[in-house]
Motif scaffolding. Sequence first.
Motif, mmCIF file in Angstrom:
data_model
loop_
_atom_site.group_PDB
_atom_site.id
_atom_site.type_symbol
_atom_site.label_atom_id
_atom_site.label_comp_id
_atom_site.label_asym_id
_atom_site.label_seq_id
_atom_site.Cartn_x
_atom_site.Cartn_y
_atom_site.Cartn_z
ATOM 1 N N SER A 47 -8.449 0.521 5.787
ATOM 2 C CA SER A 47 -7.730 1.514 5.253
ATOM 3 C C SER A 47 -8.348 2.474 4.428
ATOM 4 O O SER A 47 -8.690 1.786 3.206
ATOM 5 C CB SER A 47 -6.156 0.956 4.916
ATOM 6 O OG SER A 47 -5.678 1.910 3.516
ATOM 7 N N SER A 74 -6.821 4.740 2.556
ATOM 8 C CA SER A 74 -5.928 4.864 1.301
ATOM 9 C C SER A 74 -6.174 3.764 0.498
ATOM 10 O O SER A 74 -6.128 3.831 -0.759
ATOM 11 C CB SER A 74 -4.591 5.200 1.738
ATOM 12 O OG SER A 74 -4.194 6.010 2.735
ATOM 13 N N PHE A 87 -2.595 -5.462 8.631
ATOM 14 C CA PHE A 87 -2.245 -4.395 8.924
ATOM 15 C C PHE A 87 -2.098 -4.616 10.516
ATOM 16 O O PHE A 87 -1.220 -4.088 11.246
ATOM 17 C CB PHE A 87 -3.172 -3.395 8.343
ATOM 18 C CG PHE A 87 -2.568 -2.020 8.709
ATOM 19 C CD1 PHE A 87 -1.805 -1.428 7.965
ATOM 20 C CD2 PHE A 87 -3.183 -1.258 9.708
ATOM 21 C CE1 PHE A 87 -1.209 0.104 8.227
ATOM 22 C CE2 PHE A 87 -3.038 -0.002 10.027
ATOM 23 C CZ PHE A 87 -1.752 0.676 9.230
ATOM 24 N N HIS A 138 2.579 -4.958 7.059
ATOM 25 C CA HIS A 138 3.035 -4.152 5.830
ATOM 26 C C HIS A 138 4.503 -3.805 6.487
ATOM 27 O O HIS A 138 5.262 -3.237 5.535
ATOM 28 C CB HIS A 138 2.158 -2.789 6.174
ATOM 29 C CG HIS A 138 2.132 -2.292 7.392
ATOM 30 N ND1 HIS A 138 1.251 -2.804 8.148
ATOM 31 C CD2 HIS A 138 2.092 -0.993 7.801
ATOM 32 C CE1 HIS A 138 1.163 -2.131 9.293
ATOM 33 N NE2 HIS A 138 1.715 -0.824 9.011
ATOM 34 N N ARG A 139 5.051 -4.169 7.555
ATOM 35 C CA ARG A 139 6.404 -3.728 8.199
ATOM 36 C C ARG A 139 7.243 -4.868 8.011
ATOM 37 O O ARG A 139 8.440 -4.991 8.571
ATOM 38 C CB ARG A 139 6.309 -3.071 9.716
ATOM 39 C CG ARG A 139 5.677 -1.728 9.619
ATOM 40 C CD ARG A 139 6.242 -0.472 8.941
ATOM 41 N NE ARG A 139 5.490 0.521 8.548
ATOM 42 C CZ ARG A 139 5.731 1.641 9.372
ATOM 43 N NH1 ARG A 139 6.838 1.656 10.394
ATOM 44 N NH2 ARG A 139 4.887 2.691 9.193
ATOM 45 N N SER A 158 4.109 1.272 4.014
ATOM 46 C CA SER A 158 2.637 1.907 4.033
ATOM 47 C C SER A 158 1.991 0.915 3.035
ATOM 48 O O SER A 158 2.731 0.457 2.164
ATOM 49 C CB SER A 158 2.607 3.179 3.879
ATOM 50 O OG SER A 158 2.784 3.606 2.671
ATOM 51 N N ILE A 159 0.768 0.930 3.040
ATOM 52 C CA ILE A 159 -0.009 0.493 2.128
ATOM 53 C C ILE A 159 -1.056 1.376 1.973
ATOM 54 O O ILE A 159 -1.257 2.354 2.531
ATOM 55 C CB ILE A 159 -0.799 -1.015 2.673
ATOM 56 C CG1 ILE A 159 -1.574 -0.698 3.893
ATOM 57 C CG2 ILE A 159 0.137 -2.258 2.709
ATOM 58 C CD1 ILE A 159 -2.495 -1.839 4.381
ATOM 59 N N GLU A 204 2.120 4.889 -3.792
ATOM 60 C CA GLU A 204 1.413 6.258 -3.631
ATOM 61 C C GLU A 204 0.104 6.201 -4.021
ATOM 62 O O GLU A 204 -0.178 5.755 -5.253
ATOM 63 C CB GLU A 204 2.066 7.435 -3.847
ATOM 64 C CG GLU A 204 3.414 7.927 -3.020
ATOM 65 C CD GLU A 204 3.193 8.359 -1.703
ATOM 66 O OE1 GLU A 204 2.043 8.674 -1.337
ATOM 67 O OE2 GLU A 204 4.179 8.079 -0.774
ATOM 68 N N SER A 205 -0.978 6.455 -3.344
ATOM 69 C CA SER A 205 -2.339 6.079 -3.577
ATOM 70 C C SER A 205 -2.590 7.005 -4.797
ATOM 71 O O SER A 205 -3.550 6.582 -5.646
ATOM 72 C CB SER A 205 -3.513 6.350 -2.643
ATOM 73 O OG SER A 205 -3.159 7.435 -1.959
ATOM 74 N N ARG A 228 -2.913 4.914 18.357
ATOM 75 C CA ARG A 228 -1.660 5.226 17.866
ATOM 76 C C ARG A 228 -1.145 6.352 18.730
ATOM 77 O O ARG A 228 -2.020 7.533 19.047
ATOM 78 C CB ARG A 228 -1.810 5.850 16.548
ATOM 79 C CG ARG A 228 -1.745 4.603 15.584
ATOM 80 C CD ARG A 228 -0.411 3.872 15.396
ATOM 81 N NE ARG A 228 -0.365 2.486 14.739
ATOM 82 C CZ ARG A 228 -0.298 2.607 13.273
ATOM 83 N NH1 ARG A 228 -0.102 3.598 12.649
ATOM 84 N NH2 ARG A 228 -0.416 1.597 12.714
ATOM 85 N N TYR A 234 -10.874 10.072 3.579
ATOM 86 C CA TYR A 234 -10.678 10.513 4.939
ATOM 87 C C TYR A 234 -11.654 11.492 5.437
ATOM 88 O O TYR A 234 -11.767 11.420 6.682
ATOM 89 C CB TYR A 234 -9.140 11.100 4.621
ATOM 90 C CG TYR A 234 -8.260 10.166 4.827
ATOM 91 C CD1 TYR A 234 -7.801 9.269 6.055
ATOM 92 C CD2 TYR A 234 -7.372 9.655 3.906
ATOM 93 C CE1 TYR A 234 -6.701 8.131 6.341
ATOM 94 C CE2 TYR A 234 -6.614 8.658 3.831
ATOM 95 C CZ TYR A 234 -6.299 7.977 4.915
ATOM 96 O OH TYR A 234 -5.279 6.736 4.887
HETATM 97 N N1 GSH Z 1 1.149 8.332 1.022
HETATM 98 C C1 GSH Z 1 0.357 6.881 1.311
HETATM 99 C C2 GSH Z 1 -0.095 6.958 2.632
HETATM 100 C C3 GSH Z 1 -0.977 5.874 2.840
HETATM 101 C C4 GSH Z 1 -1.264 5.447 4.304
HETATM 102 O O1 GSH Z 1 -0.911 6.336 5.158
HETATM 103 N N2 GSH Z 1 -1.389 4.382 4.587
HETATM 104 C C5 GSH Z 1 -1.604 3.851 5.951
HETATM 105 C C6 GSH Z 1 -2.711 2.807 6.236
HETATM 106 S S1 GSH Z 1 -4.234 3.815 5.806
HETATM 107 C C7 GSH Z 1 -0.332 3.010 6.495
HETATM 108 O O2 GSH Z 1 0.198 2.119 5.748
HETATM 109 N N3 GSH Z 1 0.442 3.597 7.548
HETATM 110 C C8 GSH Z 1 1.470 2.852 7.786
HETATM 111 C C9 GSH Z 1 1.490 2.580 9.397
HETATM 112 O O3 GSH Z 1 0.465 3.243 10.147
HETATM 113 O O4 GSH Z 1 2.177 1.965 10.011
HETATM 114 C C10 GSH Z 1 -0.547 6.749 0.110
HETATM 115 O O5 GSH Z 1 -1.455 7.888 -0.068
HETATM 116 O O6 GSH Z 1 -0.548 5.831 -0.275
#
Ligand code: GSH
Length: 219
Positions: free
Chosen positions: A9, A11, A33, A39-40, A52-53, A65-66, A118, A166
């Motif tokens: 990840s 983030s 993940f 995470h869910r 989210s993580i 939030e990161s 996805r 990213y």
């Molecule tokens: N706003 C969050 C976004 C983080 C984010 O997008 N995390 C992704 C993993 S890189 C996530 O957990 N997505 C949930 C999913 O795809 O189910 C942050 O910046 O901390």
Amino acid sequence: MKLYDYVLSPSCYKVRLMAALIGVTLDIRPVDFHPGREHRGPELMALNPAGSIPILEDGDLVLTESSAMLVYLAAKTAPQWLGNDTVGRAARVQQWLSFSHRLTASLGAARLHEMLLRPGNIADLREQGIAALRELEAGLVEQHIRGQRFLASDRPTIADIACFPYVALAPDGGVSLDPSPAIRLWSRAVRSLEGFIEMPGIHRLHELTPAPVLEVGEA
Ligand SMILES: N[C@@H](CCC(=O)N[C@@H](CS)C(=O)NCC(=O)O)C(=O)O
């Protein structure tokens, strides 16, 4: 400080990278993940209803939030990374922190589409990612004209760490960095910082040290 983390990840990597650069040791709690979608699950949803993580815990404090995590780590240990020395610079750092979420929503989503299949309109995601990269490139060219190598200063700030992962992984989502020389130069500067750590897909600068020299007649 405990980080709920997934190695692939970007983030989560922002937080690991920031901690490494300022010498903070994190207690890493790996999250399944993919494919487990941990995470869910109930434990992590109780901590972060957004599902989210990363998630960062420090005593009673839970951050989801990161960008907030970067602010927290810097404010606690290395405030020079906040770029708070002038009001204008502090505002520019905030501007790039907000911007970084557009990178997640475009380049990050394109990468998830390509890597984990996805759903999403890949052409739209790439187009949004390319538009964001153009803005970043323009910002870095302006900085270059000011004689500054990083997004808000001649020194790295949390703005650089928020945007870097990213962008560096954009090719995973099918977006090339070839048309962005200022971004590639900035990426080199970030990757050569003392304390820099890698994640899969983002390597140190070792293979480019010393910097390559173009031989006459080679081009
Ligand atoms: N706003 C969050 C976004 C983080 C984010 O997008 N995390 C992704 C993993 S890189 C996530 O957990 N997505 C949930 C999913 O795809 O189910 C942050 O910046 O901390």
